[in-house]
Each structure stands twice: as structure tokens, then as C-alpha cells.
Design a protein around this motif. Structure first.
Motif, PDB file in Angstrom:
ATOM      1  N   LYS A  73      -7.676  -7.336   3.197  1.00 59.92           N
ATOM      2  CA  LYS A  73      -7.063  -6.021   3.393  1.00 59.92           C
ATOM      3  C   LYS A  73      -5.578  -6.154   3.739  1.00 59.92           C
ATOM      4  O   LYS A  73      -4.728  -5.458   3.181  1.00 59.92           O
ATOM      5  N   LEU A  74      -5.253  -7.067   4.642  1.00 61.19           N
ATOM      6  CA  LEU A  74      -3.852  -7.215   5.025  1.00 61.19           C
ATOM      7  C   LEU A  74      -3.000  -7.672   3.842  1.00 61.19           C
ATOM      8  O   LEU A  74      -1.896  -7.185   3.632  1.00 61.19           O
ATOM      9  N   ARG A  75      -3.560  -8.598   3.060  1.00 57.33           N
ATOM     10  CA  ARG A  75      -2.809  -9.037   1.875  1.00 57.33           C
ATOM     11  C   ARG A  75      -2.532  -7.860   0.950  1.00 57.33           C
ATOM     12  O   ARG A  75      -1.433  -7.676   0.436  1.00 57.33           O
ATOM     13  N   ARG A  76      -3.588  -7.070   0.748  1.00 54.59           N
ATOM     14  CA  ARG A  76      -3.465  -5.929  -0.154  1.00 54.59           C
ATOM     15  C   ARG A  76      -2.401  -4.954   0.382  1.00 54.59           C
ATOM     16  O   ARG A  76      -1.517  -4.526  -0.332  1.00 54.59           O
ATOM     17  N   ILE A  82       2.812  -2.307   0.274  1.00 56.13           N
ATOM     18  CA  ILE A  82       3.980  -1.776   0.997  1.00 56.13           C
ATOM     19  C   ILE A  82       5.270  -2.380   0.473  1.00 56.13           C
ATOM     20  O   ILE A  82       6.282  -1.686   0.367  1.00 56.13           O
ATOM     21  N   ILE A  83       5.243  -3.642   0.093  1.00 51.59           N
ATOM     22  CA  ILE A  83       6.445  -4.206  -0.541  1.00 51.59           C
ATOM     23  C   ILE A  83       6.796  -3.372  -1.769  1.00 51.59           C
ATOM     24  O   ILE A  83       7.948  -3.017  -2.003  1.00 51.59           O
ATOM     25  N   LYS A  84       5.763  -3.051  -2.534  1.00 46.39           N
ATOM     26  CA  LYS A  84       5.984  -2.270  -3.751  1.00 46.39           C
ATOM     27  C   LYS A  84       6.600  -0.910  -3.407  1.00 46.39           C
ATOM     28  O   LYS A  84       7.592  -0.487  -4.004  1.00 46.39           O
ATOM     29  N   ARG A  85       6.027  -0.253  -2.426  1.00 47.64           N
ATOM     30  CA  ARG A  85       6.495   1.088  -2.094  1.00 47.64           C
ATOM     31  C   ARG A  85       7.919   1.073  -1.548  1.00 47.64           C
ATOM     32  O   ARG A  85       8.754   1.893  -1.934  1.00 47.64           O
ATOM     33  N   VAL A  86       8.195   0.147  -0.652  1.00 41.79           N
ATOM     34  CA  VAL A  86       9.536   0.093  -0.060  1.00 41.79           C
ATOM     35  C   VAL A  86      10.560  -0.220  -1.151  1.00 41.79           C
ATOM     36  O   VAL A  86      11.640   0.378  -1.212  1.00 41.79           O
ATOM     37  N   THR A  87      10.217  -1.150  -2.023  1.00 39.64           N
ATOM     38  CA  THR A  87      11.128  -1.517  -3.097  1.00 39.64           C
ATOM     39  C   THR A  87      11.433  -0.305  -3.974  1.00 39.64           C
ATOM     40  O   THR A  87      12.598  -0.019  -4.289  1.00 39.64           O
ATOM     41  N   GLU A  88      10.383   0.429  -4.330  1.00 36.05           N
ATOM     42  CA  GLU A  88      10.591   1.604  -5.180  1.00 36.05           C
ATOM     43  C   GLU A  88      11.417   2.660  -4.480  1.00 36.05           C
ATOM     44  O   GLU A  88      12.278   3.303  -5.084  1.00 36.05           O
ATOM     45  N   GLU A 116       4.041   1.195   9.055  1.00 33.74           N
ATOM     46  CA  GLU A 116       2.658   1.142   8.598  1.00 33.74           C
ATOM     47  C   GLU A 116       2.199  -0.311   8.456  1.00 33.74           C
ATOM     48  O   GLU A 116       1.109  -0.674   8.908  1.00 33.74           O
ATOM     49  N   LEU A 117       3.059  -1.104   7.841  1.00 31.35           N
ATOM     50  CA  LEU A 117       2.714  -2.517   7.675  1.00 31.35           C
ATOM     51  C   LEU A 117       2.542  -3.178   9.040  1.00 31.35           C
ATOM     52  O   LEU A 117       1.630  -3.979   9.258  1.00 31.35           O
ATOM     53  N   THR A 118       3.430  -2.816   9.958  1.00 26.95           N
ATOM     54  CA  THR A 118       3.321  -3.364  11.311  1.00 26.95           C
ATOM     55  C   THR A 118       1.978  -2.993  11.930  1.00 26.95           C
ATOM     56  O   THR A 118       1.315  -3.828  12.558  1.00 26.95           O
ATOM     57  N   ASN A 119       1.581  -1.740  11.769  1.00 23.88           N
ATOM     58  CA  ASN A 119       0.281  -1.315  12.284  1.00 23.88           C
ATOM     59  C   ASN A 119      -0.854  -2.111  11.659  1.00 23.88           C
ATOM     60  O   ASN A 119      -1.826  -2.461  12.327  1.00 23.88           O
TER      61      ASN A 119
END
Length: 865
Positions: free
Chosen positions: A698-701, A706-712, A729-732
Motif C-alpha cells: 500500500k505504501l509503495r502504491r 502521489i509522486i505522479k499527482r504532485v508532478t502533474e 497525505e504521503l506523510t500520513n
RNA sequence: GCCGGCGUAGCCCAAUCUGGCAGAGGCGCUGGUCUUAGAAACCAGUUGAUGAGGGUUCGACUCCCUCCGCCGGCACCA
């Protein structure tokens, strides 16, 4: 890695290291894509404010991001350091504008450096440096040679409080843009730049900026240029053997003209009234109107006029119509004279009603009716069908307009004409603290430029600024008295200084080659770095600065210095940071600082309940300003930057919140603790085939999602606030993962690897928003060099994909159930599953659905009639 | 008057571009763990006619129309 996060220590450490290692200093590198990130240069007011933080952090976030994406990022900074406020301050304190300005630069630079913005300070420029303004003078002379600059006697807007001339823009609304004092008019010889020669280019260029500049900036510039297509028409005045030319966009309504109306300043006024019975009264009235207009705010004046006693002849129908003078006709626009058509123009309508001038209907309404003129209750400026217009009756207004313009040209009574609101740019200022105009006035040779070899003309020091009349420089004989460069005879130096908008026209070109002492810049360097990829600044510069610099660019292009038409590819106008205000009903207390207000919202001085005011722009007078340095002292620059960016989208106004700021600091502490907890755990390999438990998968996913979303979000639009919430969110997620692991004895190598991947991605994505803490953690994670040499994390679509998804089930558009399916489930699978759902079967009650809509991965909607 | 922006939870704001389960994030609040106590930290919980009305659609916060409110800019430019 220390147990606790100490922002002060970390920030000082990295600011020092960046400076020592020249981390942000760049040079041209044709092998890499460049990115020019520019924030508007700062006016040297003496103190940083929260607007600076907002401006710089947006640019810095983008600079860091582009740097991590492999761009060669130029991110320079400088000082808008000439201008009236420094002079006013110096007069007040009895000091020198130069000292005031140098002190301001030193202090503000210290303040800005504590924000830790990734500027290449080696390119710093201050516009009051002779090394800089020398090139203002060089440009001035080149433009003079090209006929781009000229002198004319002109009424200038004059602020009596600051004793300075103002451009039309600076006197907008009839008041001084800085101190709001009503502006008066003064006649002076002024230098003007022929920006109107470029009106069409400036207008056309806006089309290429659509979608890249904010719409409102483009609209404001369009309105400012104010191009208007119409015609000049000549009306003869037989009684004095003169004629008056009017500008109209609606020559098709000329049959409805009931008067010619002149501006009070119109040059024909005197000859028209000559010999007239009430001539003296008319002239006195005209003078009165002019005086009233000096008070500014023409729009608030009631329409007033007077009949001059003269008449003009309508060239289309031979009708004799009266000539009036009125305050609503502007001498600066068009020809300063109009034909009044009350049925077609609201202003003329009001004017005619007031003075009982006759009406005539000359076109139909939108729905084809002809309203008798006496029944009109407002003018109609629509394009409809003409009536009562002689041989042009019955045509569409557009057609009549065209044909009547043609007729006027044929009969030589007029011609098609284009008028602009834009006027030539007055660049002269009669003050001390600005770039000296490099011109010499010789009795024999006229106006002679100072030879290039003698540039710069340096502003003399120790000048008495408290002079009566003229510029302080007029009173410095050793400055004024020179020999003519041409004939060697005695001559007089021009004592005007330049509008500071000259300075800001091209400063960002100079950044590309800031120490060149032979040219304003090396065209090759400019060709590498410019145009600016992203410009960030305040909306207040939408018209003046941003139109002048576009103009200057086009002139430089015509001089062969640059090869592009538009200097700024993308523009972002940042929103203001606002805060609520407190006001005590006791006028002696008035505006209160937040700390003067009790928890019960009463005045701590007198105990009365305070008025909690609107959330508005921070200002000293309303006592709602927040000092950036104080905030940095409390929680550090990273927290301040993070908060400002997180509070809302960059281009929108945002609200300051003390608790929100604390939240930002708390967030950074949380990241720190997590990073520290995992820093020493030995990660295993993250190769495929390694068995992973549920929370690891789950964390990997989530990491990859989130990398994808932040990049976009960074690439497509600068919604930095949502980037930050994604990082939270990623921190959580990492924290939840961490809690799972805590339930076990110890983290497995696979878990450590997953955590490391997530944390390192988080650190790198945090860099644009909180670079100091990111650097510190990055170093702790064993990376030897600055994040500036690192890379933005990539993401893997496969890893980002959900294993199982929840799909909404609707019946007739209303949510009735949910189902779980594989992420790749086909439409048919989903349809089948939905139709088998208990709730759907119940709703069907034996009926067949009329329609089933399937949105893969989202929902199924089953429709019954 | 004209142009633009905004209106979603107690508050700041996501989701609107590209129609698909109204909620990502933060603040606040409530309770819990820990603590002598508090703070901090952590955990759990917390709320809705999406400003109003109408239209298009299987489906509207999202698109269209008409309004309302707030904010900003421009304003006698013929």
C-alpha cells in the motif's frame, strides 16, 4: 540526525553552504534546456513584507522544481532603487537618498537571504548603480537617434505634495498613484517616448500571450491601448472661415447630430467666440470647466456646457448646428471635438436633455421599430438599421458606416481614422533621485547627446534637495554648465531624470550579463536565457511596467539586440496575503494590533468590544501586517514559506492565520521525526519478486500515486497548495505504515526499503517548498551533495495502480450501493456485478433496465423508466 | 455602468479545465493514550439543500441561462 528539528540552525547552515558552494550560480550551457524564473525586482522601501515572501516562494518553488528536472535555471534578483520615496525620506531625515537606498538594500538583502531563496546573487543588479543606469543613458541616446524620443511642451500631471511630475498612468483617476493627492497640471518641456508607434504591435502581441498571461492582464492592456476604428469628419464654420474635425466611430449616425461639442481647451474656441456678444463669458466658463477638471475624477462631474455662439455645417445634410463647449469632451482623446448624437450616445443624450437640444431618430430599435425621438428615455448605441439618413436610409448600421466613410473620403470631408487611448510615454521627471538624462542643450547646435565615451553621466552627490522651483539639479552649476560636445561652446546640461519605469524595462536582460561594461548586455547571452519562462509579480504592474517593457523589447528588437517580440512567456500575478483587522470604537484607540485585543474581542486599553474587520490586504496603518522576519524567528523560513504556499492557490488572495502557520511548522516537525526514525534502518532490495505484506504494498502504491499527482500539479498548473496537501497525505501514509511496523518486533529489510523509497521521495518533493529541511534530511540519508544536484523522483504507473477498486452503483442517478472489483474490470464485468446487486434487484422489481451506463473504474448507473 | 474573480463543512480550502460516490490537506473543536499536572506528540471522532432559481443530461459543485452577495479593476475614450 538530531532528535529535534531546529529550523534556525539548519537554515543558517544551508544558507551558508549554498553561498559558499555557489549552488545557484549558473552559466550558459547550450547542452541543457534553460529555464528563466523571474520575480519582479524589489523596490527599496527599507523593509521586507509578507508580499515579498509570497512572491519569492512561488518563484523559488518553481526554480527548485525545474532544477530537479534537469533544467539550467537562472533565478536572479535585484533592486528597483531609484525614485521619489527615497528622495522624500532623505529630505525628511536630512540625509542623502543614496545612503537611504544603500542602507535599505543592505537590510532588505539580509532579510531576503534569511528566507533562503535560491537566487544567483552574483547577478544582483541595483538600478541606482552608475554601472546600471549608464545603459539607461545609452538606450536613451540610441532612442533619441532613432527618433523614438522627443521633447515637447506639455501639460504634465503634477503631484503638489511630492512635487513631482507623473505619467498618465501614475495620475490615473486624477490622483497621485502613491499618495492620492489630487493632481494639478503644469506646462513643461518634457521628454516623450513614441510608444504609440508600437500601439498595434503591442495590441497584436497580446494575442500570442493568451492562455499564458492572466486574462485580466491582457484585458487591461487592451483597454489601455484602446484602439478604436472610426472616421474623422470635417465640419465647416463659415462665419470664421475655419473648420473643426471630429472623431466618431458612428458616422452612420451623423444625420442625428444636434451639436458640435468642443473640449474647453480646444484651440478653436478663441476664434469661434471672437466678436461674439457673450464671448468673454464663454471663455470664462471654459476656464472654469478646466479648473474643475484639475480636481480630477472627471467621471464624477455633472455634464456642463455652454453655447459658444458659433455654428458649424453638417457636411452630410448641410444642416447648421450649434457649437458648444462641454466638460465631458476630453482634449487628450481623438481631436478634442465631437458631434453630439443624443439618440445614439448616452453622454450626448444626457447633455442634450439638460440643455434642451433637439433630438432626431436615425435608426431603428433592435426589433425594427422606430421610436419617436421625444419618447426616448435613453440612447441606443446598438448596430441596427438606419432611418432618416438621406440616401443611406434603410441600410444596416455597419453598411451605412462603411459607405458613409467612403462618401466622406470621396467628397474630401473626412476619412477613416483609428484612434488610441494610449498616449506617448512621458519619461521626464524633475527630481533628483533618478537616471540623469544624457543630453546637452547648446545655443548653437541644439540638443546634443553626451558622447558614449563620457557615459555615465553620474548623479552629483551632496545636492540640496529642498529647492523651490524646478529640479534640484538645476541648482548645481558644476553639473549644469558644460561645454557642447559638438562645437565646444558653453552649453547647459539637461536636468531631467528618467521615470523609474525606464529602469525596470530591461533589468532582466541585464541579469544575463550584469557586469558587462561595454554593452548593456551580450546579445548571445540574452539569446540563451530569454524570453523569461515564468514571471511572477503583483497585479499592480499589469499595465504600466508590463506594457513599457514589452515596448522596450520591441525597440531593442528593432535595434538588432534581441530576436524575439515578447519578453515574457508566462506571467503569474500572485494574490495578496490578507488578515482581519480590529478597530476600537474609541477614536483615540482606532486600529488595534492583534495583541491589543483580548480573547473576548474587547479592547485591552478600554475594554470596549472591538469591531472585527474584513479580511484585507496587510497594511501598516490598519495594524494587520505580519513581519516575515518575526515569523522566521518563531518557526523558521521553511515553515513560513510552506504556510504561504499552502494557504491557497498562488494567484488568489490568501488569509494569514497564526494557527495555520503553526500547523505548517508542526508538519515539518512530523516529517523530521519520521525521517529520523527510519534513517538508520537498513533497507533491503526493492526488486520485483520480493514478497511484500499488505501495508508495504500500500505504501509503495501511495508513494507512486502521489509522486505522479504532485508532478502533474507542478507541470500543468502551479497549484502549489494542492502539491503540499499531497505531500501531507504521503506523510500520513508513511506514518500509518510506521504504526503498522511498530506492532511487529522490528522492521524487515523489505519494509525499510519501502519506507526509504517513500521518505526519500517525500524529501525530494519537499525541496521546492521547504528547501533547508529537505537538504538536511537528504544529507542525513547519506547523500553527499546538495539536492540541487539531485533529481525529481520518478513514478511507475504499474506500482501506482490500485489492486482493487470501489465502484459506485446508482439507480436512476442516485447512489444505492457499492461494489468492489479488480482495477482492470471491463465494462461487462461491472455491469454484470451491478445487475446482480441486491439493491439493484430490489429497485428493478422484475423490470428490465432501460439503460445501463458504465464508467470504468468509477460507477455503474442502472436506469429504469 | 462595463470587465474580471470568488461563493463547497465552524474556518482556510480540494474536487470544476476534462460532468461520474461532495472531501484530499490544514485549522478549530470533542474524547482518548501518555503525564503528578499541563504542554507537546500520537490515536479516534466531528459537520453539508455546493449562494438562489431554471435548463441540458442517465447523471451537474462542474456545462448553459437568469439572479443574489462579496472582492477587485476600469470608467464621460465619442
Amino acid at each position: 540526525m538530531k532528535e529535534k528539528y531546529f529550523p534556525k540552525e539548519i537554515e543558517a547552515k544551508w544558507q551558508k553552504r549554498w553561498a559558499e558552494e555557489k549552488t545557484f550560480e549558473v552559466t550558459e550551457d547550450p547542452s541543457r534546456p534553460k529555464f528563466y524564473c523571474l520575480e519582479m525586482l524589489a523596490y527599496t522601501s527599507g523593509r521586507a513584507h509578507i508580499g515579498h515572501v509570497s512572491n519569492f516562494t512561488i518563484g523559488d518553488a518553481l526554480s527548485w522544481y525545474k532544477r530537479l528536472r534537469g533544467f539550467n535555471v537562472i533565478h536572479p534578483f535585484g533592486w528597483d532603487s531609484f525614485g521619489q520615496p527615497a528622495e522624500t525620506a532623505a529630505i525628511k531625515d536630512g540625509t542623502d537618498p543614496e545612503k537611504f537606498t544603500r542602507d535599505a538594500i543592505a537590510y532588505m538583502k539580509w532579510q531576503f537571504q534569511r528566507m533562503g531563496i535560491s537566487y544567483d546573487w552574483s547577478r544582483e543588479v541595483a538600478t541606482c548603480d552608475p554601472e546600471y543606469y549608464k545603459w539607461n543613458q545609452w538606450f536613451f541616446i540610441r532612442m533619441f537617434e532613432r527618433g523614438m524620443l522627443y521633447r515637447k511642451l506639455s501639460p504634465v500631471n503634477w503631484c503638489p505634495k511630492e512635487d513631482i511630475s507623473l505619467s498618465n498612468e501614475q495620475a490615473s483617476g486624477g490622483v497621485c498613484w502613491r499618495c492620492s493627492t489630487p493632481v494639478i497640471q503644469k506646462e513643461l518641456m518634457q521628454w516623450f517616448a513614441r510608444i504609440t508607434d508600437y500601439a498595434d504591435q503591442l495590441l497584436d502581441g497580446l494575442t500570442t500571450l493568451e492562455g499564458k498571461w492572466p486574462d485580466r492582464v491582457i484585458t487591461m492592456q487592451r483597454n489601455w491601448i484602446g484602439k478604436s476604428l472610426g472616421a474623422h469628419v470635417k465640419f465647416d464654420i463659415p462665419e470664421c472661415n475655419e473648420s473643426v474635425t471630429v472623431f466618431t466611430t458612428r458616422i452612420d449616425t451623423i444625420f442625428g447630430a444636434n451639436a458640435i461639442v468642443l473640449a474647453p481647451e480646444h484651440p478653436l474656441v478663441s476664434s469661434i467666440v471672437e466678436g461674439k456678444r457673450y464671448g468673454a463669458e464663454v471663455l470664462a466658463f471654459a476656464e472654469k470647466l478646466r479648473a474643475e477638471q484639475r480636481g480630477g475624477r472627471a467621471e464624477e462631474l455633472e455634464k456642463q456646457g455652454i453655447f459658444t455662439g458659433g455654428h458649424a455645417v453638417n457636411p452630410f445634410n448641410g444642416e447648421r448646428i450649434p457649437i458648444w463647449i462641454a466638460n465631458f469632451v476630453l482634449i487628450q482623446y481623438g481631436t478634442g471635438a465631437i458631434m453630439a448624437v443624443p439618440s445614439g450616445d448616452q453622454r450626448d443624450f444626457e447633455f442634450s436633455r439638460k440643455y434642451g437640444l433637439p433630438f432626431r431618430q436615425i435608426k431603428l430599435t433592435d426589433d425594427g421599430r422606430e421610436i419617436p425621438a421625444e419618447e426616448l428615455d435613453a440612447a441606443d448605441d446598438g448596430w441596427t438599421t438606419t432611418v432618416n439618413t438621406g440616401e443611406w436610409s434603410g441600410l444596416s448600421s455597419e453598411e451605412a458606416n462603411r459607405r458613409m466613410t467612403g462618401y466622406a473620403e470621396e467628397k474630401e470631408i473626412g476619412k477613416g481614422a483609428i484612434t488610441y487611448k494610449l498616449r506617448d510615454w512621458g519619461v521626464s521627471r524633475q527630481r533628483y533621485w533618478g537616471t540623469p538624462v544624457p543630453m546637452i542643450h547648446c545655443g548653437e547646435c541644439g540638443i546634443v547627446p553626451v558622447p558614449d565615451a563620457q557615459l555615465p553621466v553620474v548623479l552629483p552627490k551632496g545636492v540640496n534637495l529642498r529647492v523651490e522651483g524646478g529640479s534640484p539639479l538645476d541648482h548645481v552649476p558644476e553639473y549644469v554648465n558644460v561645454t557642447c560636445p559638438k562645437c565646444g561652446g558653453p552649453a547647459r546640461r539637461d536636468t531631467d531624470t528618467m521615470d523609474t519605469f525606464v529602469d525596470s524595462n530591461w533589468y532582466y536582460f541585464r541579469y544575463c550579463d550584469p557586469h558587462n561594461d561595454e554593452r548593456p548586455f551580450d546579445p548571445e547571452k540574452v539569446a540563451y536565457w530569454l524570453p523569461v519562462d515564468q514571471y511572477i509579480g503583483g497585479i499592480e504592474h499589469a499595465v504600466m511596467h508590463l506594457i513599457y517593457t514589452r515596448y522596450w523589447t520591441k525597440v531593442m528588437r528593432d535595434m538588432g539586440l534581441v530576436k524575439f517580440d515578447e519578453p515574457v512567456s508566462r506571467l503569474l500575478t500572485q494574490g495578496m496575503i490578507c488578515k482581519e483587522t480590529y478597530q476600537c470604537p474609541n477614536p483615540d484607540h482606532d486600529w488595534l494590533f492583534p495583541e491589543q485585543v483580548t480573547a473576548e474581542k474587547t479592547c485591552s486599553l478600554c475594554g470596549r468590544p472591538v469591531n472585527v474587520g474584513r479580511v484585507e490586504k496587510m497594511s501598516k496603518s490598519r495594524k494587520n501586517a505580519v513581519d516575515p522576519i518575526e515569523m522566521i524567528e518563531i518557526h523558521g523560513a521553511d515553515a513560513l514559506r510552506l504556510f504561504v504556499l499552502f494557504a491557497g492557490p498562488p494567484d488568489k488572495d490568501k488569509e494569514w492565520s497564526d494557527t495555520g502557520f503553526e500547523g505548517a511548522a508542526r508538519y515539518l516537525q512530523r516529517v523530521w521525526r519520521l525521517a529520523r526514525k527510519w534513517v538508520d534502518r537498513k533497507p533491503g532490495q526493492l526488486e520485483t519478486g520480493v514478497e511484500m505484506n499488505v501495508h508495504s504494498r500500500k505504501l509503495r502504491r501511495r508513494t507512486h500515486q502521489i509522486i505522479k499527482r504532485v508532478t502533474e500539479n507542478l507541470e500543468e498548473r502551479l497549484h502549489l497548495n494542492t502539491c503540499i496537501s499531497s505531500l501531507m497525505e504521503l506523510t500520513n501514509e508513511i506514518q500509518a505504515f510506521d504504526a503498522e511496523v511498530d506492532k511487529q518486533q522490528a522492521a524487515t529489510p523489505a519494509e525499510a526499503a519501502v519506507a526509504r523509497e517513500a521518505i526519500e521521495a517525500l524529501i525530494r518533493m519537499l525541496t521546492p517548498f521547504a528547501p533547508h529541511i529537505a537538504e538536511e534530511m537528504w544529507e542525513a540519508y547519506g547523500h553527499g551533495s546538495s539536492l540541487a544536484q539531485s533529481q525529481w523522483p520518478g513514478f511507475n504507473e504499474d506500482l501506482a495502480r490500485e489492486e482493487e477498486i470501489e465502484v459506485a452503483v446508482q439507480v436512476n442517478g442516485k447512489l444505492r450501493s457499492r461494489l468492489f472489483a479488480r482495477a482492470e474490470a471491463t465494462e461487462d464485468e461491472l455491469r454484470e456485478k451491478a445487475l446482480a446487486d441486491d439493491k439493484v434487484i430490489a429497485a428493478a422489481a422484475g423490470r428490465e433496465p432501460n439503460k445501463v451506463i458504465v464508467v470504468p473504474r468509477k460507477l455503474v448507473n442502472v436506469v429504469f423508466k
